[in-house]
Structures are given as C-alpha cells and as structure tokens.
Design an enzyme around this catalytic site. Structure first.
Site, short mmCIF file in Angstrom:
data_model
loop_
_atom_site.label_atom_id
_atom_site.label_comp_id
_atom_site.label_asym_id
_atom_site.label_seq_id
_atom_site.Cartn_x
_atom_site.Cartn_y
_atom_site.Cartn_z
N TYR A 121 0.84 -1.20 0.00
CA TYR A 121 0.00 0.00 0.00
C TYR A 121 0.88 1.25 0.00
CZ TYR A 121 -4.01 -2.99 1.44
OH TYR A 121 -5.02 -3.93 1.50
N LYS A 178 -0.96 -8.23 -2.10
CA LYS A 178 -2.34 -7.76 -1.99
C LYS A 178 -2.29 -6.26 -2.24
CE LYS A 178 -5.82 -8.11 1.76
NZ LYS A 178 -6.17 -6.80 2.17
#
Ligand code: FBP
Length: 260
Positions: A139, A170
C-alpha cells in the site's frame, strides 16, 4: 501446508481491521471473531486472515479446513504521522497456530519504508524455512507518495513486494483495466490479490470489480468489510465465491444471492 488456492484462484476473508481502524468498523455481530471464522468455514473462502490474538483464541485447527493467514504487523488509526507498521508477532508463533501463510503490510513511499523492508525480508526468509507463504500488503502511502491510486505507483508497490520475495501481493485496484496488466507484470511471479476497501453502498459494483480484476489476470480477492458489513454476509460470500471459483457473471450472482 494447506493450499491457499482452489484451482489456481484465491478468495481470502480479511479480518485485521479491528487493529487498523478500530471497532468503528464493527457491529454487535461482526465484532466477534467467531462469527468471522464460522463465516469462512461455511462458505467457499480459500483462507482467513486473522491477527494473532483472534487466531489463537478463535481459529481451531481441528474444526476448520480453511487455511489460516496470520497478519504479523499492524498500525492504528490513532496516529496520523508518517505510516509505519512494525512486526508484533513472530513467524514462529504463527507456525504454532498452524498458519499456512503470514501477512505483512508495506507502506512504500513512507519516510520509514526501510524499516518495513528489513522486517519483511527477514519474515520471508523465516516463513520459507518452515514452508509457509509470505503475503505482502503493498500500500504505497506517506510523504513520498502523491497519488496512491496512480497506476505506476501501484505497480511500483507490487514490484517492491515481489523483489522482497513475497509469494503473493495484496494491492488496491484503481479501475484502470489496461494499467492493471502493467501492475500484474511488475508483480512478476508473486500472485496478485485485490483488496476490497471500504464497503460500497452498491454491492453489485464490488462484485463487478471482482469479476473485472479476475478477467484481467488477478489470482484472487482478499476482502473484508464488503463481506462482513453486508446485510447478508453469507449471500455476499457465496456470490463472490461463484465469481472467483466458477467464473460466474456479477449480475447473475447478485440476482441469485443478494437481490431482495
Ligand atoms: P477490506 O476488504 O475490508 O478493505 O480489507 C482489506 C484490507 O487490506 C485489510 O486487510 C486492512 O485492514 C485494510 O484493508 C487496510 O485498510 P486501509 O486502506 O484503511 O489501511
């Protein structure tokens, strides 16, 4: 080690938000980790992501066939300084819980990114030594990042995770379909999972996004709030599972499981 994939596809139920966001994400039903473990068990998820406390007290290896992914680091929403999330649980402790994989959030672009790279590099090494997979939440965030949803920035995060040795990464999807192929390319051999994000008022939209990213080559979806904050968590879980595992269309599964 339990397999995290079913016919090459992954669907993980994420439940690490209690630390990241606090109880504001929960209601009287989903605040109970047992509700989440039961939901994962009774539907077609291929893994459940828990923090160590919930994993130790609610995930019983004898009664669940769902692979466990233990998240090893967290940050809170109390502090809005430069993003940094450090390890609070060891790979060894996760192994004692019969975890199949460990997870770790990286914030590429943070002034403190190096600390996270050092920790995750060591985690990859330790996890692989005991046969566990290492999953990075990539992220991009912090003062080095202008737009965390810029395609090249997402691809950069994927690349960093892959170069650190992540087996899966992810990441967020910015609805740039063409650009997503570039993101996947930069994840190299790390399998790409798309995260859910805040609950959408329109659950059909979330299902359409899941279908789109799978068609574009994602390995799967790691999703939390859109499932367990739904008015019909089981229905939503069944709908998204049919998209991931049976290649069904979003509108069809919406009509089948969620339309009132
Ligand atoms: P959701 O599907 O609920 O968004 O979960 C995915 C996730 O990556 C969680 O694992 C994590 O706690 C959260 O999103 C992080 O959210 P934020 O973007 O606020 O840091």
């Amino acid at each position: 080690m339990k397999d995290l994939l079913k016919k090459g596809k992954a669907l993980f139920l994420a439940y690490d938000q209690g630390f990241e966001h606090g109880p504001r994400d929960f209601n009287l039903t989903n605040a109970d980790p047992q509700f989440i473990v039961d939901l994962a068990n009774s539907t077609d998820f291929t893994g459940v992501i828990l923090l160590p406390g919930s994993a130790e007290k609610y995930y019983h290896s004898g009664t669940t066939d769902k692979p466990l992914i233990v998240k090893l680091n967290s940050k809170t929403s109390f502090n809005h300084a430069e993003p940094i999330s450090t390890q609070h649980c060891s790979v060894r402790r996760a192994a004692k819980m019969n975890a199949t994989a460990v997870g770790y959030t990286l914030y590429p672009g943070s002034l403190r990114e190096q600390e996270m790279y050092r920790e995750f590099g060591k985690i990859v090494e330790e996890a692989h030594e005991v046969g566990m997979a290492a999953i990075a939440w990539a992220y991009p965030r912090g003062s080095g990042v202008q737009d965390d949803l810029d395609t090249d920035t997402i691809a950069y995060g994927a690349r960093i995770a892959a170069e650190l040795g992540a087996d899966m990464v992810k990441l967020k999807y910015n609805e740039d379909a063409e650009g997503f192929k570039w993101v996947i390319k930069n994840a190299c051999k790390a399998k790409v999972l798309v995260s859910g994000g805040k609950k959408k008022s329109d659950s059909l939209k979330e299902l359409e996004i899941a279908k789109e990213v799978l068609d574009l080559g994602a390995t799967g979806i790691a999703i939390g709030r859109n499932v367990w904050q739904s008015d019909n968590p089981k229905g939503f879980a069944k709908a998204i599972a049919d998209i991931v595992h049976k290649n069904k269309k979003a509108q069809d599964v919406y009509d089948k499981y969620l339309k009132q």
